[in-house]
Design a protein around this motif. Structure first.
Motif, PDB file in Angstrom:
ATOM      1  N   ALA A 301      -8.354 -14.990  10.454  1.00  0.00           N
ATOM      2  CA  ALA A 301      -8.330 -15.827  11.655  1.00  0.00           C
ATOM      3  C   ALA A 301      -7.867 -14.986  12.840  1.00  0.00           C
ATOM      4  O   ALA A 301      -7.079 -14.043  12.679  1.00  0.00           O
ATOM      5  CB  ALA A 301      -7.403 -17.023  11.458  1.00  0.00           C
ATOM      6  N   TYR A 302      -8.368 -15.347  14.040  1.00  0.00           N
ATOM      7  CA  TYR A 302      -8.006 -14.641  15.266  1.00  0.00           C
ATOM      8  C   TYR A 302      -7.443 -15.623  16.291  1.00  0.00           C
ATOM      9  O   TYR A 302      -7.956 -16.745  16.452  1.00  0.00           O
ATOM     10  CB  TYR A 302      -9.236 -13.986  15.894  1.00  0.00           C
ATOM     11  N   LEU A 303      -6.425 -15.173  17.021  1.00  0.00           N
ATOM     12  CA  LEU A 303      -5.926 -15.843  18.219  1.00  0.00           C
ATOM     13  C   LEU A 303      -5.822 -14.778  19.290  1.00  0.00           C
ATOM     14  O   LEU A 303      -4.970 -13.883  19.202  1.00  0.00           O
ATOM     15  CB  LEU A 303      -4.571 -16.494  17.956  1.00  0.00           C
ATOM     16  N   ALA A 304      -6.703 -14.828  20.304  1.00  0.00           N
ATOM     17  CA  ALA A 304      -6.823 -13.689  21.207  1.00  0.00           C
ATOM     18  C   ALA A 304      -7.150 -14.105  22.632  1.00  0.00           C
ATOM     19  O   ALA A 304      -7.730 -15.168  22.887  1.00  0.00           O
ATOM     20  CB  ALA A 304      -7.904 -12.735  20.691  1.00  0.00           C
ATOM     21  N   ASN A 305      -6.755 -13.240  23.570  1.00  0.00           N
ATOM     22  CA  ASN A 305      -7.148 -13.323  24.994  1.00  0.00           C
ATOM     23  C   ASN A 305      -6.860 -14.687  25.608  1.00  0.00           C
ATOM     24  O   ASN A 305      -7.601 -15.148  26.490  1.00  0.00           O
ATOM     25  CB  ASN A 305      -8.636 -12.985  25.139  1.00  0.00           C
ATOM     26  N   SER A 306      -5.797 -15.319  25.168  1.00  0.00           N
ATOM     27  CA  SER A 306      -5.518 -16.696  25.584  1.00  0.00           C
ATOM     28  C   SER A 306      -4.198 -16.792  26.349  1.00  0.00           C
ATOM     29  O   SER A 306      -3.364 -15.877  26.303  1.00  0.00           O
ATOM     30  CB  SER A 306      -5.479 -17.612  24.356  1.00  0.00           C
ATOM     31  N   ILE A 307      -4.031 -17.909  27.041  1.00  0.00           N
ATOM     32  CA  ILE A 307      -2.773 -18.245  27.700  1.00  0.00           C
ATOM     33  C   ILE A 307      -2.156 -19.387  26.903  1.00  0.00           C
ATOM     34  O   ILE A 307      -2.726 -20.485  26.841  1.00  0.00           O
ATOM     35  CB  ILE A 307      -2.999 -18.668  29.165  1.00  0.00           C
ATOM     36  N   GLN A 325      -3.801 -11.246  19.144  1.00  0.00           N
ATOM     37  CA  GLN A 325      -4.097 -10.114  20.021  1.00  0.00           C
ATOM     38  C   GLN A 325      -4.160 -10.518  21.495  1.00  0.00           C
ATOM     39  O   GLN A 325      -4.853 -11.472  21.869  1.00  0.00           O
ATOM     40  CB  GLN A 325      -5.452  -9.494  19.627  1.00  0.00           C
ATOM     41  N   ASN A 326      -3.435  -9.802  22.297  1.00  0.00           N
ATOM     42  CA  ASN A 326      -3.638  -9.785  23.749  1.00  0.00           C
ATOM     43  C   ASN A 326      -3.537 -11.162  24.394  1.00  0.00           C
ATOM     44  O   ASN A 326      -4.336 -11.524  25.249  1.00  0.00           O
ATOM     45  CB  ASN A 326      -5.004  -9.159  24.086  1.00  0.00           C
ATOM     46  N   ASN A 327      -2.556 -11.943  24.000  1.00  0.00           N
ATOM     47  CA  ASN A 327      -2.333 -13.243  24.634  1.00  0.00           C
ATOM     48  C   ASN A 327      -1.196 -13.148  25.643  1.00  0.00           C
ATOM     49  O   ASN A 327      -0.285 -12.323  25.501  1.00  0.00           O
ATOM     50  CB  ASN A 327      -1.977 -14.281  23.568  1.00  0.00           C
ATOM     51  N   LEU A 328      -1.235 -14.002  26.656  1.00  0.00           N
ATOM     52  CA  LEU A 328      -0.095 -14.201  27.541  1.00  0.00           C
ATOM     53  C   LEU A 328       0.664 -15.390  26.990  1.00  0.00           C
ATOM     54  O   LEU A 328       0.158 -16.519  26.996  1.00  0.00           O
ATOM     55  CB  LEU A 328      -0.548 -14.464  28.979  1.00  0.00           C
ATOM     56  N   THR A 329       1.872 -15.154  26.496  1.00  0.00           N
ATOM     57  CA  THR A 329       2.545 -16.203  25.755  1.00  0.00           C
ATOM     58  C   THR A 329       4.055 -15.955  25.771  1.00  0.00           C
ATOM     59  O   THR A 329       4.559 -15.083  26.488  1.00  0.00           O
ATOM     60  CB  THR A 329       1.987 -16.288  24.324  1.00  0.00           C
ATOM     61  N   PRO A 341      -1.499  -5.747  21.839  1.00  0.00           N
ATOM     62  CA  PRO A 341      -0.289  -6.572  21.786  1.00  0.00           C
ATOM     63  C   PRO A 341      -0.304  -7.711  22.785  1.00  0.00           C
ATOM     64  O   PRO A 341      -1.018  -7.667  23.801  1.00  0.00           O
ATOM     65  CB  PRO A 341       0.828  -5.574  22.115  1.00  0.00           C
ATOM     66  N   ASN A 342       0.464  -8.740  22.480  1.00  0.00           N
ATOM     67  CA  ASN A 342       0.662  -9.839  23.424  1.00  0.00           C
ATOM     68  C   ASN A 342       1.475  -9.364  24.626  1.00  0.00           C
ATOM     69  O   ASN A 342       2.189  -8.361  24.559  1.00  0.00           O
ATOM     70  CB  ASN A 342       1.423 -10.987  22.749  1.00  0.00           C
ATOM     71  N   GLN A 343       1.376 -10.107  25.712  1.00  0.00           N
ATOM     72  CA  GLN A 343       2.266  -9.914  26.852  1.00  0.00           C
ATOM     73  C   GLN A 343       3.189 -11.115  26.929  1.00  0.00           C
ATOM     74  O   GLN A 343       2.726 -12.262  26.989  1.00  0.00           O
ATOM     75  CB  GLN A 343       1.488  -9.754  28.151  1.00  0.00           C
ATOM     76  N   ILE A 344       4.480 -10.889  26.885  1.00  0.00           N
ATOM     77  CA  ILE A 344       5.454 -11.968  26.921  1.00  0.00           C
ATOM     78  C   ILE A 344       5.693 -12.362  28.377  1.00  0.00           C
ATOM     79  O   ILE A 344       6.040 -11.518  29.213  1.00  0.00           O
ATOM     80  CB  ILE A 344       6.769 -11.551  26.239  1.00  0.00           C
ATOM     81  N   TYR A 345       5.478 -13.632  28.668  1.00  0.00           N
ATOM     82  CA  TYR A 345       5.622 -14.124  30.043  1.00  0.00           C
ATOM     83  C   TYR A 345       7.088 -14.128  30.438  1.00  0.00           C
ATOM     84  O   TYR A 345       7.941 -14.663  29.724  1.00  0.00           O
ATOM     85  CB  TYR A 345       5.045 -15.529  30.138  1.00  0.00           C
TER      86      TYR A 345
END
Length: 597
Positions: A301-307, A325-329, A341-345
């Motif tokens: 499963a993938y969770l990606a490029n999301s806010i 991958q690569n979420n703003l969260t 990697p994710n970006q931590i808001y």
């Protein structure tokens, strides 16, 4: 009780326009051998095999399985309708001349099918033959009561159900408030496809939006809003995990997809990510529950490029090996993969409203220069709303945005790239890694279309250029000196660092603008003719183009003298209009220019 007939004239026009399609000619839920065709009769006619002699006023020789309803008409049902053969149901315009290219927004003119009884609306029931049904440009409104059905408050699907430009609302069930999707049956697998649709205000114990027995669905370019799942251990989009440790090699990544969509203002957990599901380019914001429950032990499963932000809890893990991958969260979703990697808001207020909620008007950059998203808004003459990303003034370059150009466009092993288009259908750019996180891809126009207004002498023009700004905001006047420099006219800057450039005529008036893009044009006299010029403004996105920071918008103001001519003696006897009538017609023909906004 009189039947609400759509009329034999409409039947003839639509029959001529659409050939052998089945035209529903009454809004009543009836089964009667007459000349009227109800929705129930039309579907039963297809179920029975499209006999050439027709059925209860529906169809005839060479009929197809396309059922046509009339735009904006209300069709009330007393109980559910079973669909046992493949068919299509869609709205069409009454005007037979507007058939293939209706100059209007899809989704805004939908026919409405409402359940009047306590039941669901459609039950798709495959038998020996697999049944595929497409619903297009329809509002499907459930019974609006508690427990409209046990499974599927609006649609129970044992086949394939496709929804395009459909609004599904007010469904209520134990499982699947809007839709229940059966998994394996015989040699078949139930599947759901939702495109450019709105799923709103449905409720269920489990799966207010969708309860699927198998990860076999696709939701794309859609809005999921204000739904409610009451079970604390369930979610609004619920998928049974069908796999066991005995068959991990049978898993297929992407068997289910939810992409390029906005999920906002829902109650209860939003989505359980099991093996087989791809969740990409989503905006999951301001929901009263967890954003994503991650439950994929086989890393399929993938969770990606999301806010994924401002939910009660953004992520919850349970025996999970999803590729994140690569979420703003937030930190609850973890660091993500090493490759992306994710970006931590780290901001203090995500949404630019006075109270930080996802409802209300979006504040200007003068009022708020710290929030990355506008609240959810459905613009005039559009079907689906969204949350627009903002480009803040404190960004020294666009690279500092955590959303814009922050998506992953590089195709690499085990890294999920952005979807090819956003929720609105805007193509994403893959040059220099320029695609955006979330459901919306920022649009930066290079020029505006023609705008303006027609006036009578003594009037002033009031109109807006907001629609020409794309997904950008006007620069506050206080920032213009630092971005553009001193005003060459030796006057204080207006918002947007406004410049007026005459293109085809000398200046004949003055223009004022506010931070929201509202313009007021005042003629300097009672001249007759046109003032044609460019309104040039600097926006939050164009300011990064140092050599060309201005966005030009062609503007035309037409001023005519107030025609006070009136004659009450014009006669039409003898077939003549008279000379004064002819002059009046000629004066009308000579009027030109733009409509008033």
């Amino acid at each position: 009780m009189l039947k609400k007939s759509l009329g034999i004239g409409l039947l003839c026009m639509m029959g001529h326009a659409y050939g052998a399609d089945i035209v529903v000619t009454t809004t009543e839920d009836i089964v009667k051998d007459d000349k009227e065709c109800s929705l129930r009769e039309a579907i039963e006619y297809v179920n029975l095999g499209l006999a050439k002699e027709g059925y209860m006023g529906c169809g005839g020789e060479n009929s197809t399985a396309n059922i046509l309803l009339t735009d904006k008409k209300n069709y009330l049902l007393n109980k559910h309708i079973e669909i046992k053969k493949s068919l299509n149901i869609k709205s069409v315009d009454e005007d037979s001349n507007v058939v293939t290219d209706r100059n209007r927004v899809q989704g805004l003119y939908n026919a409405r099918i409402k359940m009047k009884g306590k039941d669901n609306i459609f039950r798709i029931l495959s038998g020996d033959d697999f049944v595929s049904v497409t619903f297009k440009e329809l509002d499907l409104e459930g019974c609006g009561q508690s427990s409209c059905a046990v499974e599927g408050g609006i649609v129970y699907n044992k086949g394939k159900a496709t929804f395009e430009y459909v609004k599904l609302s007010h469904g209520n069930a134990s499982k699947g408030g809007a839709i229940y999707n059966v998994g394996n049956f015989g040699n078949y697998l139930g599947s759901i496809e939702v495109r450019s649709s709105l799923i709103i205000e449905n409720e269920a114990t489990e799966g207010a939006v969708l309860y699927s027995e198998h990860p076999s669905y696709s939701i794309q370019q859609s809005v999921i809003r204000k739904n409610k799942t009451t079970a604390s251990n369930s979610v609004n989009i619920f998928t049974k995990a069908p796999f066991s440790a005995l068959n991990p090699d049978d898993l297929r990544v992407g068997a289910a997809r939810i992409v390029s969509s906005t999920l906002v203002q829902n109650t209860g957990n939003i989505l359980n990510l099991v093996d087989g599901i791809i969740a990409n380019n989503l905006t999951i914001v301001d929901n009263q529950g967890a954003g994503v429950l991650l439950q994929a032990p086989y890393a399929k499963a993938y969770l990606a490029n999301s806010i994924i932000l401002k939910n009660h809890q953004d992520c919850v893990f349970n025996n999970d090996k999803s590729l994140i991958q690569n979420n703003l969260t937030s930190i609850s979703c973890g660091d993500g993969s090493n490759e992306a990697p994710n970006q931590i808001y780290k901001g203090t207020q995500l949404i630019a409203t006075k109270d930080g909620s996802s409802q209300g008007s979006c504040l200007s950059l003068r009022e708020n220069n710290r929030s990355e998203l506008c609240p959810f808004e459905t613009a005039e003459n559009t079907f689906l709303g969204y949350m627009r990303p903002r480009i803040l003034l404190n960004y020294r370059s666009i690279k500092e945005s955590p959303i814009v150009n922050a998506g992953s466009s590089t195709i690499a092993e085990n890294v999920l790239s952005c979807e090819s288009s956003d929720q609105r259908g805007t193509n994403r750019s893959f040059n220099n890694a320029e695609c955006d996180r979330g459901a919306i891809e920022i649009i930066v126009p290079t020029s505006g279309q023609l705008t303006g207004q027609d006036l009578k002498a003594g009037e002033i023009a009031k109109f807006s250029i907001a629609k020409f700004l794309g997904d950008s905001d006007l620069i506050p006047k206080e920032e213009c000196n630092s971005i553009i420099g001193k005003n060459p006219n030796n006057e204080p800057w207006q918002d947007g660092c406004l410049r007026i450039v005459q293109t085809k005529t000398p200046s004949k008036g003055s223009t004022q603008i506010d931070i929201h893009g509202n313009l007021v044009y005042t003629p300097d006299s009672a001249w007759h003719g046109a003032d044609i010029f460019e309104v040039q403004v600097v926006t939050s996105s164009t300011r990064f183009n140092v050599s060309k920071p201005y966005l030009p918008i062609t503007t035309q103001i037409v001023q005519e003298p107030d025609n006070k001519f009136e004659d009450k003696t014009v006669k039409t006897s003898g077939g003549s209009l008279g000379i004064l009538g002819i002059l009046g017609l000629l004066s009308l023909i000579s009027l030109r220019g733009l409509r008033k906004n």
